[in-house]
Write a protein that holds these residues in place. Structure first.
Motif, mmCIF file in Angstrom:
data_model
loop_
_atom_site.group_PDB
_atom_site.id
_atom_site.type_symbol
_atom_site.label_atom_id
_atom_site.label_comp_id
_atom_site.label_asym_id
_atom_site.label_seq_id
_atom_site.Cartn_x
_atom_site.Cartn_y
_atom_site.Cartn_z
ATOM 1 N N ASN A 289 0.855 -1.186 0.000
ATOM 2 C CA ASN A 289 0.000 0.000 0.000
ATOM 3 C C ASN A 289 0.892 1.237 0.000
ATOM 4 O O ASN A 289 1.611 1.477 0.960
ATOM 5 C CB ASN A 289 -0.892 0.027 1.249
ATOM 6 C CG ASN A 289 -1.943 -1.079 1.199
ATOM 7 O OD1 ASN A 289 -2.009 -1.838 0.227
ATOM 8 N ND2 ASN A 289 -2.763 -1.141 2.243
ATOM 9 N N VAL A 290 0.842 1.999 -1.080
ATOM 10 C CA VAL A 290 1.783 3.102 -1.258
ATOM 11 C C VAL A 290 1.042 4.432 -1.364
ATOM 12 O O VAL A 290 0.045 4.532 -2.092
ATOM 13 C CB VAL A 290 2.623 2.926 -2.541
ATOM 14 C CG1 VAL A 290 3.780 3.929 -2.564
ATOM 15 C CG2 VAL A 290 3.143 1.508 -2.691
ATOM 16 N N ALA A 291 1.556 5.455 -0.669
ATOM 17 C CA ALA A 291 1.077 6.829 -0.875
ATOM 18 C C ALA A 291 2.189 7.615 -1.563
ATOM 19 O O ALA A 291 3.346 7.525 -1.157
ATOM 20 C CB ALA A 291 0.725 7.478 0.464
ATOM 21 N N VAL A 292 1.827 8.345 -2.613
ATOM 22 C CA VAL A 292 2.792 9.169 -3.341
ATOM 23 C C VAL A 292 2.420 10.633 -3.113
ATOM 24 O O VAL A 292 1.325 11.059 -3.486
ATOM 25 C CB VAL A 292 2.786 8.845 -4.851
ATOM 26 C CG1 VAL A 292 3.783 9.734 -5.597
ATOM 27 C CG2 VAL A 292 3.103 7.367 -5.096
ATOM 28 N N ASP B 38 -4.955 12.135 4.787
ATOM 29 C CA ASP B 38 -5.798 11.123 4.146
ATOM 30 C C ASP B 38 -4.975 10.176 3.285
ATOM 31 O O ASP B 38 -5.304 9.006 3.148
ATOM 32 C CB ASP B 38 -6.859 11.809 3.274
ATOM 33 C CG ASP B 38 -7.939 12.475 4.113
ATOM 34 O OD1 ASP B 38 -8.583 11.765 4.907
ATOM 35 O OD2 ASP B 38 -8.104 13.704 3.992
ATOM 36 N N ALA B 39 -3.907 10.710 2.664
ATOM 37 C CA ALA B 39 -3.096 9.865 1.774
ATOM 38 C C ALA B 39 -2.333 8.807 2.561
ATOM 39 O O ALA B 39 -2.214 7.662 2.121
ATOM 40 C CB ALA B 39 -2.118 10.726 0.969
ATOM 41 N N VAL B 40 -1.801 9.177 3.742
ATOM 42 C CA VAL B 40 -0.876 8.274 4.437
ATOM 43 C C VAL B 40 -1.563 7.329 5.411
ATOM 44 O O VAL B 40 -0.949 6.365 5.872
ATOM 45 C CB VAL B 40 0.249 9.054 5.176
ATOM 46 C CG1 VAL B 40 0.988 9.974 4.203
ATOM 47 C CG2 VAL B 40 -0.275 9.829 6.378
ATOM 48 N N VAL B 41 -2.845 7.567 5.702
ATOM 49 C CA VAL B 41 -3.488 6.828 6.787
ATOM 50 C C VAL B 41 -3.479 5.316 6.560
ATOM 51 O O VAL B 41 -3.275 4.545 7.508
ATOM 52 C CB VAL B 41 -4.917 7.374 7.054
ATOM 53 C CG1 VAL B 41 -5.825 7.156 5.859
ATOM 54 C CG2 VAL B 41 -5.520 6.772 8.312
ATOM 55 N N ALA B 42 -3.651 4.865 5.318
ATOM 56 C CA ALA B 42 -3.700 3.411 5.072
ATOM 57 C C ALA B 42 -2.432 2.898 4.395
ATOM 58 O O ALA B 42 -2.390 1.766 3.917
ATOM 59 C CB ALA B 42 -4.923 3.080 4.211
ATOM 60 N N MET C 50 3.137 14.492 7.704
ATOM 61 C CA MET C 50 3.136 13.037 7.908
ATOM 62 C C MET C 50 3.264 12.714 9.394
ATOM 63 O O MET C 50 2.579 11.825 9.915
ATOM 64 C CB MET C 50 4.283 12.389 7.134
ATOM 65 C CG MET C 50 4.042 12.342 5.632
ATOM 66 S SD MET C 50 5.572 11.962 4.720
ATOM 67 C CE MET C 50 6.022 10.383 5.452
ATOM 68 N N ALA C 51 4.151 13.463 10.075
ATOM 69 C CA ALA C 51 4.320 13.256 11.518
ATOM 70 C C ALA C 51 3.027 13.597 12.246
ATOM 71 O O ALA C 51 2.573 12.856 13.136
ATOM 72 C CB ALA C 51 5.479 14.117 12.035
ATOM 73 N N GLY C 52 2.413 14.711 11.831
ATOM 74 C CA GLY C 52 1.152 15.137 12.442
ATOM 75 C C GLY C 52 0.057 14.094 12.275
ATOM 76 O O GLY C 52 -0.793 13.917 13.154
ATOM 77 N N PHE D 232 1.972 8.959 10.918
ATOM 78 C CA PHE D 232 2.487 7.903 10.038
ATOM 79 C C PHE D 232 3.716 7.242 10.650
ATOM 80 O O PHE D 232 4.643 7.928 11.081
ATOM 81 C CB PHE D 232 2.836 8.465 8.651
ATOM 82 C CG PHE D 232 3.369 7.413 7.724
ATOM 83 C CD1 PHE D 232 2.525 6.452 7.183
ATOM 84 C CD2 PHE D 232 4.728 7.348 7.427
ATOM 85 C CE1 PHE D 232 3.013 5.456 6.346
ATOM 86 C CE2 PHE D 232 5.225 6.354 6.587
ATOM 87 C CZ PHE D 232 4.359 5.405 6.052
ATOM 88 N N ALA D 233 3.752 5.914 10.692
ATOM 89 C CA ALA D 233 4.841 5.195 11.355
ATOM 90 C C ALA D 233 5.417 4.093 10.481
ATOM 91 O O ALA D 233 5.974 3.124 10.975
ATOM 92 C CB ALA D 233 4.338 4.615 12.685
ATOM 93 N N GLY D 234 5.272 4.236 9.142
ATOM 94 C CA GLY D 234 5.759 3.193 8.229
ATOM 95 C C GLY D 234 7.082 3.555 7.584
ATOM 96 O O GLY D 234 7.877 4.343 8.098
ATOM 97 N N LEU D 235 7.288 2.970 6.424
ATOM 98 C CA LEU D 235 8.521 3.137 5.656
ATOM 99 C C LEU D 235 8.388 4.363 4.741
ATOM 100 O O LEU D 235 7.336 4.582 4.156
ATOM 101 C CB LEU D 235 8.735 1.858 4.843
ATOM 102 C CG LEU D 235 9.936 1.726 3.919
ATOM 103 C CD1 LEU D 235 11.258 1.916 4.659
ATOM 104 C CD2 LEU D 235 9.901 0.344 3.235
ATOM 105 N N VAL D 236 9.473 5.138 4.656
ATOM 106 C CA VAL D 236 9.461 6.340 3.817
ATOM 107 C C VAL D 236 10.613 6.290 2.821
ATOM 108 O O VAL D 236 11.735 5.912 3.179
ATOM 109 C CB VAL D 236 9.606 7.625 4.675
ATOM 110 C CG1 VAL D 236 9.748 8.865 3.781
ATOM 111 C CG2 VAL D 236 8.413 7.785 5.593
ATOM 112 N N THR D 237 10.326 6.671 1.585
ATOM 113 C CA THR D 237 11.388 6.918 0.629
ATOM 114 C C THR D 237 11.078 8.233 -0.076
ATOM 115 O O THR D 237 10.065 8.878 0.208
ATOM 116 C CB THR D 237 11.547 5.760 -0.382
ATOM 117 O OG1 THR D 237 12.730 5.985 -1.160
ATOM 118 C CG2 THR D 237 10.360 5.667 -1.335
ATOM 119 N N ASP D 238 11.951 8.651 -0.967
ATOM 120 C CA ASP D 238 11.724 9.886 -1.711
ATOM 121 C C ASP D 238 12.351 9.742 -3.080
ATOM 122 O O ASP D 238 13.064 8.759 -3.344
ATOM 123 C CB ASP D 238 12.303 11.095 -0.958
ATOM 124 C CG ASP D 238 13.812 11.104 -0.993
ATOM 125 O OD1 ASP D 238 14.412 10.081 -0.613
ATOM 126 O OD2 ASP D 238 14.404 12.110 -1.427
#
Lengths: 330, 330
Positions: free
Chosen positions: B5-8, B63-67, B87-89, B92-98
């Protein structure tokens, strides 16, 4: 449509393409190249061409120029001097042009020879088709190479206007756009838009000595270094043969890069680089420009040179030679 | 094939293309962009996409990062900080890339936030697909943009190898070649092969302010300045955001151009320029290199970083995560 007897000395990419283009346009054409393998390839090419657009290949410069009204010197700058010697030795007394990418040095070579006597040229008109590619040799030639290209024909104080118009007829007949200017202006301008780009490409190309860099190099490296694949002899002939104007143009670019250096070294590098890059973005996105509807202008040196100063060009010469069809960027 | 499940966050050329590529590869994907018009365009695009490869568009970062299990930050460097805040607000506690084109500055932003608390990231793995174009915006997106491209994934002392391998699985699944290296090496190398080329292109582009120059400018100018058409904001973000390494790489190029200056200013400019240009010609004609047959190497940080140093890449990860399929230039 006029038909001229033309000899082309040098059958590399430009000379060989010109040979084929002139033959296709209905001129009688004969070519010569110092390299026997190139001559053999050109002979084979002629045998395979349609009968009405064949060219001949001469075994020597003397044989090439004996029946010619016009000689095109299509060698590197370093070979122009011996070619002129051999033309003089063969008693050639017609019209001469060239396709060398610098114009003042060739003009000086011709003028020095005329002053020293022993040469009976009717006239010299310097030329430069802006149609290079990073490929080379007869195998890479293309009779359509000049279609739509700009082709400088130099118009100096000493130029005979009728000779200039004769050449302009031949060149526009190949589909090229003739840009009238002087050798001095030509050399200054091509230093900036053609010779310095070759130096920048070469300065950048060695960055891929690092294997990780070679893997991460992508589109900006590929395009920014494309012309670094040009033979070093050609880069040297262009840039070294036009050293004064190239130094001036290189110093302008170095000045802008020094500004970029200051921007990177400032307290706000992102803002400073953005301000620095904005005029370049505007200039590049506005290029190339569109052009005006064609119109007739007088075939006088003054009108033609004014057209060239505006970046305009000639696409046809009136049969009476009094006017030319001109367009300019808008 | 794994499905994540990815948020961009950010749907410009790179982010938008990634959104489409991930959806095509079978991942659940949701996108967000600050610009309402871009969000609308992305929604229309999703409605027109085949049902099995649709994406969603969120009205906010929260809304993007919740799932999402993985968030890809695909904004310019200057927007990374506020995106991390949101994202911190949102907890979000998953994996992040850029996909930002500089890596040390993003790594520092993330590290500073983690040290300060208030962020509960599982991990950060810096990334950079080498797949830019001079076009921009969602309208220019292309789900095949990454096919065959190099894609750097940073492997640092602090990187969790399983997270790195998860990202490498996702990225190789898009057809990209994953290059393992560190942020520091990445920034040094892309300064030389990507950022400095943009500065050279911009320094050259203003030459066509002269109308005669604009008419005589041909292939070497066109290719040498192509990336000067890139938005000044992007050039500034790349070069200004990587100012230290870009200064070093620019100084190397300036050094080579000073040598060219000396060659032009010498007694034998043609010979001197030829000697100067020869190594560049050799480097450029040898690039790009071919590559070795794929082979399995251990999925250890040491083996992966050694592969990256040699300019090699990873094209697949074994199901057990113990080995990867690697190739290198030859």
């Amino acid at each position: 449509m006029i038909s001229v007897n033309v000899a082309v000395i040098g059958m590399g990419l430009i000379g060989g393409s010109l040979l084929r283009a002139l033959a296709t346009a209905g001129h009688w054409v004969i070519g010569y190249d110092l390299d026997p393998a190139t001559r053999a390839m050109a002979r084979t090419g002629a045998a395979q061409a349609p009968k009405e657009s064949r060219w001949q290949v001469a075994p020597s410069i003397a044989d090439a120029v004996v029946a010619a009204d016009l000689v095109v010197v299509a060698t590197p700058l370093t070979a122009v001097s011996p070619v002129l010697d051999q033309m003089a030795g063969a008693g050639f007394a017609g019209l001469v042009t060239d396709v060398v990418s610098v114009k003042e040095p060739v003009r000086e070579l011709v003028a020095r020879r005329l002053r020293a006597g022993g040469m009976r040229l009717a006239a010299y008109v310097g030329g430069h088709p802006l149609a290079g590619r990073e490929t080379a040799g007869f195998a890479a030639t293309d009779p359509a190479l000049f279609h739509g290209s700009a082709w400088v024909l130099c118009l100096e104080q000493e130029t005979n206007l009728d000779d200039w118009l004769t050449l302009a007829r031949v060149v526009t007949g190949l589909g090229a756009r003739v840009v009238p200017t002087t050798a001095e202006q030509h050399d200054r301008v091509v230093a900036a838009v053609s010779h310095v780009p070759h130096l920048l490409a070469a300065a950048l190309a060695t960055a891929v000595a690092d294997p990780l860099a070679a893997t991460l190099a992508a589109g900006s490296f590929r395009d920014g270094t494309r012309v670094a694949a040009t033979a070093p002899e050609l880069i040297a002939s262009m840039c070294g043969g036009n050293a004064g104007p190239v130094l001036d143009a290189l110093d302008e670019v170095l000045g802008r890069l020094d500004e970029a250096r200051d921007a990177l070294d400032s307290d706000d590098p992102i803002g400073a680089v953005r301000r620095w890059a904005a005029p370049a973005n505007a200039a590049r996105t506005a290029w190339p420009r569109g052009w005006s509807a064609p119109r007739q202008i007088p075939a006088t040196p003054e009108a033609l040179l004014a057209l060239g100063d505006e970046g305009g060009w000639v696409t046809a010469i009136a049969p009476d030679g009094r006017t030319v069809t001109a367009a300019r960027p808008v």
